[in-house]
Design an enzyme around this catalytic site. Structure first.
Site, PDB file in Angstrom:
ATOM      1  N   TYR A 117      15.442  81.675  77.589  1.00 48.49           N
ATOM      2  CA  TYR A 117      14.126  82.246  77.843  1.00 48.49           C
ATOM      3  C   TYR A 117      13.000  81.415  77.252  1.00 48.49           C
ATOM      4  CZ  TYR A 117      15.475  86.086  80.674  1.00 48.49           C
ATOM      5  OH  TYR A 117      15.923  86.808  81.739  1.00 48.49           O
ATOM      6  N   HIS A 141      31.831  88.876  72.537  1.00 51.67           N
ATOM      7  CA  HIS A 141      31.440  87.722  71.713  1.00 51.67           C
ATOM      8  C   HIS A 141      32.465  87.436  70.616  1.00 51.67           C
ATOM      9  CE1 HIS A 141      27.729  89.280  73.524  1.00 51.67           C
ATOM     10  NE2 HIS A 141      27.349  88.032  73.542  1.00 51.67           N
ATOM     11  N   GLU A 190      49.165  60.729  83.294  1.00 54.93           N
ATOM     12  CA  GLU A 190      50.153  61.762  82.961  1.00 54.93           C
ATOM     13  C   GLU A 190      50.713  61.587  81.556  1.00 54.93           C
ATOM     14  OE1 GLU A 190      52.852  61.931  86.345  1.00 54.93           O
ATOM     15  OE2 GLU A 190      51.539  63.414  87.285  1.00 54.93           O
ATOM     16  N   ASN A 203       6.172  87.323  88.826  1.00 60.89           N
ATOM     17  CA  ASN A 203       6.101  86.261  89.826  1.00 60.89           C
ATOM     18  C   ASN A 203       4.661  86.021  90.281  1.00 60.89           C
ATOM     19  OD1 ASN A 203       9.098  87.725  90.821  1.00 60.89           O
ATOM     20  ND2 ASN A 203       9.009  85.603  90.132  1.00 60.89           N
ATOM     21  N   HIS A 260      16.119  90.751  75.595  1.00 62.43           N
ATOM     22  CA  HIS A 260      17.176  89.906  76.145  1.00 62.43           C
ATOM     23  C   HIS A 260      18.288  89.620  75.138  1.00 62.43           C
ATOM     24  CE1 HIS A 260      15.347  89.371  79.995  1.00 62.43           C
ATOM     25  NE2 HIS A 260      14.221  88.953  79.467  1.00 62.43           N
TER      26      HIS A 260
END
Lengths: 759, 759
Positions: free
Chosen positions: A288, A492, A692, A162, A441
């Site tokens: 990312y 997965h 519907e 950061n 990651h």
């Protein structure tokens, strides 16, 4: 190597100029402390250029997208100025007040700087100056951030990442007000704030800075951008090549389990070299990439402007601009990025980083009119030269649709480590992942896939287990279920063998391997195929998956054909889940529903699955239909009577309600060596809760049948409800385009050339 | 009674004219079998009128909404004509081919008839004629429908209800081609198809026809409309007043548990009289009102055109048009109807029945410009005189926004059987139900509520357990979970005592009672309150619930305050669930999560709830925050340390996966006689997955405290995070507007007039 040599020569030349420039600065300070400071390097020069500012001012009022963006930014910053400046002593994790405030300040500074340049109004420059001076006053005595969770603590924030974000933005602000400040003021800021700030995130934090990782890219860009503004060649070199002469322990790991620096590579150029494949695929995946994209591009823009001789946009065959095209192609029909690896769903090309990417790609690339249509949807532009170019392009009506087609993106620095294939036909999109690990990651999901219709999930990839920046949920950081659930193979749509994840979910093993493309074919509009092999996820077991999207006139919509061929040297249990999204409409097998829900297992992700129903397959085709957002879907899977079918639901062992309670149908095949999983997923019909009326709510498949399965070929016959039969043959070994095949199935000869046959 | 007397006199007059007319018809047949058949009654006259057709033809091409609707209908019908006519022998339940085909045919016939009139193109008339003749050929020997599940089997469909739908539409088609047909053709159709068809759904099916019920309304309208076209006074009378001299067993019940005909009332006028309150609220709720609306209005339109002397739109103080206004107010910000009682979520004012309702309301009512804005959103109009009026209104730019405000709608024929209150402030909508049972479609949920923000559910009402018209899900009909779950009290946001439903979920008891309004106040923009009492749901227990939507400057958005006061003559267990929609973000109590999920109980709906977490309340305020679609919400509930808190999830004992797996937090208070449940639900802040920023993600309430609770008053103090305190006092007994109150709380005097105090 030639490129790097050229750099060195050019840097040497530049260094000479710098010396002269430094003298000039000192001289100038004596006679002139105002806007007119003479300088060899113009300011602004990083993102805005002096010429660009002139052009923008000349066009203002006649470029709607730019004008609107400017107006919005002006309103935003005027409101901030009215609120006053706050630079609190840092105490919080992500989501807490001081974190949010400093994060906000960096954006506000950058925007105020730009406003000063474009509007030529001193109030913005003064605001930037005043806030920077407050930061200077605080920073010179600021200790490490009190929160200790990060592997590399920052000062303004709990992590260097950061802090680096902050400097990337604030460098731009500094560049914009550079000439507004006196030399004394600049010296004060550079000495007490910018230089030590850059040092902290680099020299003081090598475990963060000195590696190939999206975090480091931010660090590199931060150091490089402030270096460009300060004309500090040492910082620029540190940005491009890493900290000089520093060697890290190659076996150390970070919080995510990734190696800190396995091969000693570091710096911005290495961060371009390593994670991007020649096709522009970013190894961690699109979520990312989007995050990394901003520092890559904004620093590249600065380098292009200040150091054009580096030809940064041509580096590695122009991979930075290629990567933008790859990233845009890794989004669904709504522009949402496919959540490969750790990806938070909902992130899309409406993110500001993609405004940067699209504008820079347009301006510094080939002025692709398709990019203008995305920029138009984004409805904002960068307030710089590239944003001006885009705004003019839109104004002149140059935009064309950005057509996403089927695409195969290689992975790995050389493009030889597997890849990601996206098959598209009308509203159907299949994302087939046969890539490398994807850095820290990455998920353990070799040969997995997800399936979409018009941007809605048919079969989902779970994505990450995290609520990014929501402080109440684990400080907004990764939740432990990310590791125990989201990364595990069973989360997965691929094969899990013996209830263990691929590579035993060990990063250091997984990162040594990648899947291998068998073939990719997208020439035929009606039949598009991707086929890939994985030999390392389970030693002794080979998986070859061939996935096709087929538009056949016998079916309402393109359907997905999935052939997973498993070959092993021993008997195993294979679990093959289908994470369908929607409500169960119909199934053709009897099942037992327990009164009490128990977890399916106790580790490797199985501890998070409740069993809602169990069955033995009772026919050659097991079918499940579901309804989601007004559309029907049917899975038809080839089964035998030993197969088990499990209805599962995510949510067991989830005390903090961190996981979504979503369903799957799981096909379980026990005590099996070699086997084949063949299935079709069709989208069909519609249901409207307003009228519907239910239209075409039944599957169009009467029978799905494997008619041949050898080492060389697998052939699947699809019979629709009217009895029309189609045959799909995939070549498992000889798949080169020119290859001629001749095959007898049930006394009939099939001859074709290429990797597959369909008719 | 005066009105009915007037009818009889007028009918007598009309009858005389009919006699003359009948003679005329016979004469005419001799000389003229073409379009020019002389007739006292013009055709078309039912929905389209001869003058209307002239006007429409004159305006065609210059009325965009009408022109577009017409174009779409023409394309639709041309495609149907190209497909050819199919009138299969009926075999299926709802959703099956023959059902869907006949349902489609009725719509196609109606539209083709209208196209013939407007476009004056014989191909449409021929198509209608050909299909009608096929029906005539089939119907004259058609037995009862083979499917036996209905209490009143039809012939074309499995239930008379659908046969009636068919005739309502086909009457309009017949009216449109009446003059195109020869008298012989008309005689053939009337003798072999229409008359026996009308008789089957009425005389042959009195258990369906002869009652007050939405089914019967369709039956009445069907018989009446074909009667109007055929000029058959006997059919018209049968439609308006029911089958003459027929008395049914008053104790018999239908499939849904409703009495067939408890009080002998029947016919179209009784069906207006009974279910509509003077405010226009329809006793079954908006979902069924929408369904019933079409026959009410389309038959009313026909009556208005053919029998203007009936003044049908003035009947019962103009309740038909009032009911349209009520219905539109019973929709959320997106136009979706609140799913009170048996309501399928997603039904909205975009339904075609509401196009009819809005157009008719506009044309035959006061030309409310607000209706034009809804018509514009609907983007289609009726292809008749009323649609023309609406299209002209839109063309002339007359529309204004349809502002939905807070509204209190009484229930019961006289408006004395409780009601439904809707409190609205900015984007927040609270639906508070204190109505009567709601006929056989009612749920056992006295004093329940649901809460919305911008059309998204914050706290949900489950709605029905049915997939309407999806054949695979129980033939598209009510699922057994509708009775075992959706109708039960525990499925709703209200109090369940001792794990039994209100009225023991017995329809014959529930339908004898209704809740009673304590007070309703919507004059103050900032504080809107509804308060009602229920004394019969649990004999010996009184429940008084006061709900307010409060906009206080200390809070970002209007919040809901909920005060449920329970008084009993014995100790009970009270369960008080909050069916929140979204993902858990934070809670301020420790809880235990079981490894294995068990149902909470074994009956009364409890068998469908899994327990995902159990806790003891640990403080005076128990808090739960959640996130849904980018918005944060927090429940703050006053608790004591004996209170239990349960996280529940719907889905136990649901072998067919008919129920949605949705969560609740349930507050359980055991061994208690008199008690108070006080809570606040706040919406606050936002989260964007694109910017990944969380704004105002924490509750603004520091403390919620009951400072007084007597028979006469309950006072709740709300303290926000900055320590600002507000007091809400509700009068539990003397609530008249003029009433002056004087009350001492903690040594401070409060004086006010009216039913509540807030400051």
């Amino acid at each position: 190597m030639t490129i790097i040599k050229n750099f060195i020569i050019k840097f040497a030349l530049v260094a000479i100029v710098f010396t002269a420039f430094s003298c000039k600065k000192e001289n100038a300070a004596v006679t002139d402390t105002s806007n007119e400071t003479a300088s060899l390097q113009e300011h602004p020069s990083l993102i805005l250029t002096a010429q660009g500012v002139k052009d923008i001012r000349a066009q203002l009022g006649s470029i709607p997208v730019f004008d609107n963006t400017l107006k919005a930014v002006q309103e935003e910053i005027d409101a901030e100025i009215a609120l006053g400046i706050d630079t609190p002593i840092p105490v919080d994790y992500s989501g807490g007040y001081t974190h949010v405030r400093h994060k906000r300040n960096m954006v506000v500074l950058q925007k105020a700087g730009v406003l000063y340049q474009i509007l030529d109004d001193d109030k913005y420059a003064k605001y930037v100056k005043d806030m920077l001076m407050q930061y200077e006053e605080m920073y010179k005595t600021l200790p490490l951030h009190p929160k200790t969770r990060s592997y590399a603590r920052g000062k303004l924030f709990w992590q260097c990442l950061n802090d680096s974000n902050w400097l990337v933005y604030v460098s731009q602000a500094y560049d914009c007000v550079y000439n507004y400040l006196s030399e004394d003021e600049r010296n004060k800021l550079e000495t007490n704030l910018f230089k030590p700030f850059a040092d902290h995130i680099s020299i003081d934090s090598p475990q963060f800075y000195q590696r190939v990782h999206n975090h480091s890219t931010w660090g590199n860009a931060a150091v490089g951008m402030i270096g460009l503004v300060m004309d500090d060649q040492e910082l620029i070199d540190r940005a491009l090549y890493g900290i000089k002469d520093l060697k890290l322990d190659t076996k150390e790991k970070d919080d995510d389990g990734g190696f800190l620096n396995k091969d000693g590579k570091a710096g911005f150029l290495a961060n371009i070299e390593e994670p991007f494949s020649p096709d522009g695929y970013y190894n961690e995946g699109p979520y990312y990439q989007r995050y990394a994209m901003y520092p890559f591009l904004i620093f590249a823009e600065g380098l292009h402007n200040v150091k054009p001789e580096l030809k940064i946009f041509e580096y590695k065959d122009g991979v930075l601009l290629k990567s933008i095209n790859a990233l845009l192609n890794l989004s669904d029909a709504d522009g949402d990025f496919f959540p490969l690896n750790d990806g938070q769903k909902g992130m899309s090309y409406y993110n500001d980083a993609l405004v940067t990417a699209v504008d820079i790609s347009y301006h510094f690339g080939t002025q692709d009119p398709g990019l203008l249509s995305i920029a138009k949807e984004q409805n904002k532009v960068l307030l710089d030269d590239s944003g001006l170019a885009v705004a003019l392009g839109i104004k002149n009506g140059n935009e064309k649709p950005f057509n996403k087609k089927s695409i195969n993106l290689s992975d790995g620095p050389e493009g030889t480590q597997g890849g990601v294939a996206i098959l598209r036909n009308k509203d159907i999109e299949l994302v087939f992942k046969y890539a490398a690990q994807g850095s820290s990651h990455g998920h353990y999901d070799k040969l997995s896939y997800s399936l979409y219709e018009k941007g809605e999930e048919i079969l989902q990839d779970y994505g990450l287990a995290r609520f990014v920046n929501i402080e109440q949920k684990g400080g907004g950081n990764y939740l432990k279920e990310n590791k125990t659930w989201a990364k595990q193979t069973i989360a997965h749509n691929t094969v899990t063998q013996n209830e263990t994840s691929h590579f035993n979910a060990k990063y250091d093993i997984g990162s040594q391997h990648h899947s291998v493309l068998n073939y990719f074919s997208s020439e035929n509009d009606k039949v598009q195929v991707a086929s890939a092999r994985e030999n390392n996820a389970y030693p002794g077991t080979e998986m070859l998956r061939t996935m096709a999207i087929i538009k056949d006139e016998d079916f309402e919509k393109p359907y997905m054909l999935d052939i997973m061929k498993v070959t092993s040297n021993k008997s195993n249990q294979y679990d093959f889940p289908y994470y369908f999204i929607g409500q169960v409409v119909q199934k053709n097998f009897d099942y037992h529903t327990p009164k009490t829900l128990n977890p399916l297992g106790n580790k490797n992700g199985y501890q998070h699955l409740f069993v809602e129903g169990t069955a033995k397959a009772s026919s050659d085709n097991s079918k499940l239909s579901w309804l989601n957002k007004g559309k029907f879907y049917t899975l038809t899977s080839v089964t035998n009577t030993n197969d088990e079918l499990l209805f599962t639901r995510i949510g067991a062992n989830d005390p903090e309600f961190n996981l979504r309670r979503e369903a799957a149908l799981m096909l379980r095949r026990k005590n099996t060596k070699n086997t084949l999983f063949v299935s079709v997923i069709e989208g069909h019909g519609s249901y409207s809760p307003v009228s519907e009326s239910a239209v075409n709510s039944n599957s169009s498949i009467k029978e799905l049948k494997v008619v041949l399965d050898t080492e060389a070929y697998t052939a699947v016959q699809i019979t629709n409800i009217n009895g029309n039969t189609k045959l799909f043959i995939t070549a498992n070994t000889n798949t080169s385009k020119g290859e001629k095949h001749n095959l007898k199935i049930n006394d009939k000869n099939y001859e074709w050339s290429g990797s597959y046959y369909f008719e």
